[in-house]
Design a protein around this motif. Structure first.
Motif, PDB file in Angstrom:
ATOM      1  N   GLY A   1       5.361   3.849   1.871  1.00  0.00           N
ATOM      2  CA  GLY A   1       4.372   2.677   1.783  1.00  0.00           C
ATOM      3  C   GLY A   1       4.561   1.771   3.003  1.00  0.00           C
ATOM      4  O   GLY A   1       5.450   1.732   3.622  1.00  0.00           O
ATOM      5  N   GLN A   2       3.879   0.607   2.912  1.00  0.00           N
ATOM      6  CA  GLN A   2       3.990  -0.280   4.067  1.00  0.00           C
ATOM      7  C   GLN A   2       3.408  -1.726   3.274  1.00  0.00           C
ATOM      8  O   GLN A   2       2.936  -1.518   2.163  1.00  0.00           O
ATOM      9  CB  GLN A   2       3.041  -0.202   5.058  1.00  0.00           C
ATOM     10  CG  GLN A   2       1.447   0.008   4.836  1.00  0.00           C
ATOM     11  CD  GLN A   2       0.962   0.397   5.982  1.00  0.00           C
ATOM     12  OE1 GLN A   2       1.323   1.084   6.834  1.00  0.00           O
ATOM     13  NE2 GLN A   2      -0.485   0.070   5.934  1.00  0.00           N
TER      14      GLN A   2
ATOM     15  N   ARG B   1       0.932  -1.298   0.066  1.00  0.00           N
ATOM     16  CA  ARG B   1      -0.177  -0.343   0.062  1.00  0.00           C
ATOM     17  C   ARG B   1       0.883   1.295   0.082  1.00  0.00           C
ATOM     18  O   ARG B   1       2.023   1.416   0.703  1.00  0.00           O
ATOM     19  CB  ARG B   1      -0.811   0.263   1.469  1.00  0.00           C
ATOM     20  CG  ARG B   1      -1.599   1.282   1.489  1.00  0.00           C
ATOM     21  CD  ARG B   1      -2.485   1.092   2.784  1.00  0.00           C
ATOM     22  NE  ARG B   1      -3.385   0.031   2.744  1.00  0.00           N
ATOM     23  CZ  ARG B   1      -4.581   0.133   2.823  1.00  0.00           C
ATOM     24  NH1 ARG B   1      -5.197   1.521   2.889  1.00  0.00           N
ATOM     25  NH2 ARG B   1      -5.411  -0.730   2.616  1.00  0.00           N
ATOM     26  N   PHE B   2       0.791   2.124  -0.979  1.00  0.00           N
ATOM     27  CA  PHE B   2       1.559   3.309  -1.120  1.00  0.00           C
ATOM     28  C   PHE B   2       0.853   4.602  -0.460  1.00  0.00           C
ATOM     29  O   PHE B   2      -0.359   4.626  -0.482  1.00  0.00           O
ATOM     30  CB  PHE B   2       1.812   3.799  -2.653  1.00  0.00           C
ATOM     31  CG  PHE B   2       2.897   2.580  -3.127  1.00  0.00           C
ATOM     32  CD1 PHE B   2       4.371   2.787  -2.730  1.00  0.00           C
ATOM     33  CD2 PHE B   2       2.703   1.673  -3.396  1.00  0.00           C
ATOM     34  CE1 PHE B   2       5.345   2.068  -3.469  1.00  0.00           C
ATOM     35  CE2 PHE B   2       3.499   0.529  -3.990  1.00  0.00           C
ATOM     36  CZ  PHE B   2       4.813   0.909  -3.864  1.00  0.00           C
ATOM     37  N   TYR B   3       1.421   5.309   0.185  1.00  0.00           N
ATOM     38  CA  TYR B   3       0.915   6.651   1.148  1.00  0.00           C
ATOM     39  C   TYR B   3       0.615   7.611  -0.202  1.00  0.00           C
ATOM     40  O   TYR B   3       1.402   7.722  -0.971  1.00  0.00           O
ATOM     41  CB  TYR B   3       1.821   7.266   2.067  1.00  0.00           C
ATOM     42  CG  TYR B   3       2.200   5.971   3.114  1.00  0.00           C
ATOM     43  CD1 TYR B   3       1.219   5.213   3.641  1.00  0.00           C
ATOM     44  CD2 TYR B   3       3.537   5.895   3.605  1.00  0.00           C
ATOM     45  CE1 TYR B   3       1.746   4.172   4.602  1.00  0.00           C
ATOM     46  CE2 TYR B   3       3.913   5.173   4.712  1.00  0.00           C
ATOM     47  CZ  TYR B   3       3.114   4.211   4.938  1.00  0.00           C
ATOM     48  OH  TYR B   3       3.283   3.494   6.050  1.00  0.00           O
TER      49      TYR B   3
ATOM     50  N   PHE C   1      -3.588   5.312  -4.520  1.00  0.00           N
ATOM     51  CA  PHE C   1      -2.820   5.261  -3.351  1.00  0.00           C
ATOM     52  C   PHE C   1      -3.721   4.949  -2.228  1.00  0.00           C
ATOM     53  O   PHE C   1      -4.945   4.837  -2.265  1.00  0.00           O
ATOM     54  CB  PHE C   1      -2.875   6.727  -3.060  1.00  0.00           C
ATOM     55  CG  PHE C   1      -1.759   7.560  -3.626  1.00  0.00           C
ATOM     56  CD1 PHE C   1      -0.244   7.215  -3.547  1.00  0.00           C
ATOM     57  CD2 PHE C   1      -1.798   8.614  -4.704  1.00  0.00           C
ATOM     58  CE1 PHE C   1       0.724   7.626  -4.149  1.00  0.00           C
ATOM     59  CE2 PHE C   1      -0.826   9.001  -5.481  1.00  0.00           C
ATOM     60  CZ  PHE C   1       0.254   8.784  -5.203  1.00  0.00           C
ATOM     61  N   ASP C   2      -3.140   4.288  -1.032  1.00  0.00           N
ATOM     62  CA  ASP C   2      -3.886   3.938   0.145  1.00  0.00           C
ATOM     63  C   ASP C   2      -4.858   2.671  -0.172  1.00  0.00           C
ATOM     64  O   ASP C   2      -5.848   2.400   0.653  1.00  0.00           O
ATOM     65  CB  ASP C   2      -4.647   4.972   0.734  1.00  0.00           C
ATOM     66  CG  ASP C   2      -3.834   6.062   1.329  1.00  0.00           C
ATOM     67  OD1 ASP C   2      -2.874   5.676   1.633  1.00  0.00           O
ATOM     68  OD2 ASP C   2      -4.401   7.266   1.205  1.00  0.00           O
TER      69      ASP C   2
ATOM     70  N   GLY D   1       4.028  10.521   1.274  1.00  0.00           N
ATOM     71  CA  GLY D   1       4.401   9.594   0.106  1.00  0.00           C
ATOM     72  C   GLY D   1       4.688  10.123  -1.034  1.00  0.00           C
ATOM     73  O   GLY D   1       4.833  11.194  -1.058  1.00  0.00           O
TER      74      GLY D   1
END
Length: 103
Positions: free
Chosen positions: A98-99, A14-16, A62-63, A22
Motif C-alpha cells: 500500500g501507500q 490505501r491498500f493495493y 482496497f484502493d 497487494g
C-alpha cells in the motif's frame, strides 16, 4: 523523532488489491496487531520505519483512502521524515502492499 515527542501520527493509507500485488485480505487497523514498516518515498536509502496501526476504519475496501493512526515503535530509529504531507509505501517484508501520507 525521539519518544519524548509525539509517538502517534495521523495517516491516510490505501491498500493495493491482490491483482495489483497487494494483500489478499485487508488488515484490521484498530486492533493493534498490524505492524508493517513504512518507507518514505523521499528516502533514497529505503529505511524501514516500524509502526503499529492502533486506530482506523474497520470497514473499508482496497484502493480507497482510509484515515488511521499509527504508533512509532522504536526509540533509536529516526522517524523525523514522517512530517505532514510526507508520502510513504507500506511494506510487509520486501513487498509493497500500500501507500499513504502523513495527515
Amino acid at each position: 523523532m525521539k519518544l519524548s515527542e509525539p509517538t502517534e501520527l495521523d495517516v491516510i493509507v490505501r491498500f493495493y488489491a491482490p491483482e495489483q500485488g497487494g494483500r489478499s485480505v485487508l488488515p484490521n487497523l484498530a486492533a493493534g496487531q498490524y505492524r508493517p514498516h513504512l518507507v518514505l518515498d523521499a528516502d533514497r536509502e529505503s529505511v524501514f520505519l516500524g509502526v503499529q496501526f492502533i486506530e482506523g476504519a474497520d470497514d473499508f475496501t482496497f484502493d480507497v483512502d482510509v484515515q488511521a493512526v499509527v504508533r512509532l515503535l522504536y526509540e533509536n530509529v529516526d522517524y523525523s521524515g514522517l512530517k505532514p504531507g510526507a508520502t510513504f509505501k507500506i511494506m510487509e517484508g520486501a513487498k509493497s502492499v500500500g501507500q499513504g501520507s502523513v495527515a
